[in-house]
Motif scaffolding. Structure first.
Motif, PDB file in Angstrom:
ATOM      1  N   LEU A   1       0.828  -1.194   0.000  1.00 39.48           N
ATOM      2  CA  LEU A   1       0.000   0.000   0.000  1.00 39.48           C
ATOM      3  C   LEU A   1       0.872   1.257   0.000  1.00 39.48           C
ATOM      4  N   THR A   2       1.962   1.233   0.740  1.00 40.95           N
ATOM      5  CA  THR A   2       2.908   2.353   0.724  1.00 40.95           C
ATOM      6  C   THR A   2       3.455   2.537  -0.680  1.00 40.95           C
ATOM      7  N   GLN A   3       3.750   1.445  -1.345  1.00 39.56           N
ATOM      8  CA  GLN A   3       4.268   1.489  -2.712  1.00 39.56           C
ATOM      9  C   GLN A   3       3.248   2.127  -3.657  1.00 39.56           C
ATOM     10  N   VAL A   4       1.982   1.783  -3.497  1.00 36.94           N
ATOM     11  CA  VAL A   4       0.933   2.355  -4.346  1.00 36.94           C
ATOM     12  C   VAL A   4       0.843   3.860  -4.120  1.00 36.94           C
ATOM     13  N   VAL A   5       0.796   4.275  -2.844  1.00 35.40           N
ATOM     14  CA  VAL A   5       0.683   5.703  -2.538  1.00 35.40           C
ATOM     15  C   VAL A   5       1.944   6.437  -3.011  1.00 35.40           C
ATOM     16  N   ALA A   6       3.115   5.837  -2.824  1.00 36.67           N
ATOM     17  CA  ALA A   6       4.364   6.468  -3.282  1.00 36.67           C
ATOM     18  C   ALA A   6       4.366   6.622  -4.803  1.00 36.67           C
ATOM     19  N   ASN A   7       3.853   5.630  -5.526  1.00 39.02           N
ATOM     20  CA  ASN A   7       3.764   5.743  -6.987  1.00 39.02           C
ATOM     21  C   ASN A   7       2.840   6.884  -7.395  1.00 39.02           C
ATOM     22  N   LEU A   8       1.714   7.012  -6.705  1.00 39.47           N
ATOM     23  CA  LEU A   8       0.798   8.108  -7.002  1.00 39.47           C
ATOM     24  C   LEU A   8       1.443   9.459  -6.702  1.00 39.47           C
ATOM     25  N   LEU A   9       2.125   9.543  -5.555  1.00 38.89           N
ATOM     26  CA  LEU A   9       2.813  10.790  -5.200  1.00 38.89           C
ATOM     27  C   LEU A   9       3.952  11.091  -6.172  1.00 38.89           C
ATOM     28  N   GLY A  10       4.654  10.049  -6.591  1.00 39.88           N
ATOM     29  CA  GLY A  10       5.732  10.238  -7.565  1.00 39.88           C
ATOM     30  C   GLY A  10       5.191  10.786  -8.876  1.00 39.88           C
ATOM     31  N   ASN A  11       4.051  10.278  -9.312  1.00 38.62           N
ATOM     32  CA  ASN A  11       3.422  10.799 -10.525  1.00 38.62           C
ATOM     33  C   ASN A  11       2.956  12.242 -10.317  1.00 38.62           C
ATOM     34  N   ALA A  12       2.421  12.516  -9.131  1.00 38.35           N
ATOM     35  CA  ALA A  12       1.992  13.883  -8.839  1.00 38.35           C
ATOM     36  C   ALA A  12       3.193  14.827  -8.874  1.00 38.35           C
ATOM     37  N   ALA A  13       4.305  14.404  -8.307  1.00 38.36           N
ATOM     38  CA  ALA A  13       5.512  15.239  -8.316  1.00 38.36           C
ATOM     39  C   ALA A  13       6.006  15.447  -9.741  1.00 38.36           C
ATOM     40  N   LYS A  14       5.917  14.410 -10.541  1.00 37.69           N
ATOM     41  CA  LYS A  14       6.417  14.484 -11.916  1.00 37.69           C
ATOM     42  C   LYS A  14       5.550  15.389 -12.799  1.00 37.69           C
ATOM     43  N   PHE A  15       4.236  15.331 -12.608  1.00 39.14           N
ATOM     44  CA  PHE A  15       3.341  16.015 -13.529  1.00 39.14           C
ATOM     45  C   PHE A  15       2.717  17.300 -12.985  1.00 39.14           C
TER      46      PHE A  15
END
Length: 170
Positions: free
Chosen positions: A141-155
């Motif tokens: 679940l941390t990995q999922v949220v981190a992926n979403l945050l990583g995409n948010a940071a990127k875009f």
């Protein structure tokens, strides 16, 4: 006019091509599993050396923090690589337990903080510290949220305000 039509085709080549493709896929999965294990081996001594450097009288905290974040990122990437291998082999095991969503979000934020800081984002967290327990594998679940945050940071444009909002719905 009535008649019978017969079509015959040789499927041997199709069967052989499928077998070759399946063998290549198995070889790829074996390679990914081996690569993941081989990449994991040097990470443990690097992490240990980092811990020893932190114990010295004159550590360079900023540089050590950078190294620590990058080592942790590499550990996660290798873990992801091994997870892909486990998924394709059907051997993924989830470690489900009750965890507070705020803890998961906090861990995820920590892992993507360098990207957020680099883009000078103002991350808004609207997650209550308690009261949102979920039955989940905390690492996944941390990995999922981190992926979403990583995409948010990127875009999200520089100086933007990505927001994480969580609430109970009844």
């Amino acid at each position: 006019m009535n008649g019978i039509a017969t079509v015959a085709s040789d499927v041997h080549e199709v069967v052989r091509a499928r077998a070759r493709a399946e063998e290549a896929n198995r070889a790829k999965d074996d390679f990914m599993a081996m690569l993941g294990h081989e990449l994991r081996n040097p990470l443990a001594p690097i992490a240990s050396a980092l811990a020893l450097l932190r114990q010295r009288e004159t550590p360079a905290p900023r540089e050590l923090d950078v190294i620590d974040r990058q080592v942790q990122h590499m550990v996660r990437l290798v873990g992801d690589l091994l997870d892909v291998s486990r998924i394709t082999r059907g051997t993924v095991a989830l470690d489900r337990k009750l965890v507070e969503l705020a803890e998961v979000v906090s861990d995820a934020v920590e892992s993507v903080l360098p990207a957020i800081e680099q883009r000078r984002h103002r991350l808004e967290l609207q997650v209550p510290p308690r009261g949102l327990p979920v039955l989940a594998d905390p690492d996944r679940l941390t990995q999922v949220v981190a992926n979403l945050l990583g995409n948010a940071a990127k875009f999200t444009p520089e100086l933007g305000r990505p927001t994480v909002r969580a609430a109970r719905r009844d």
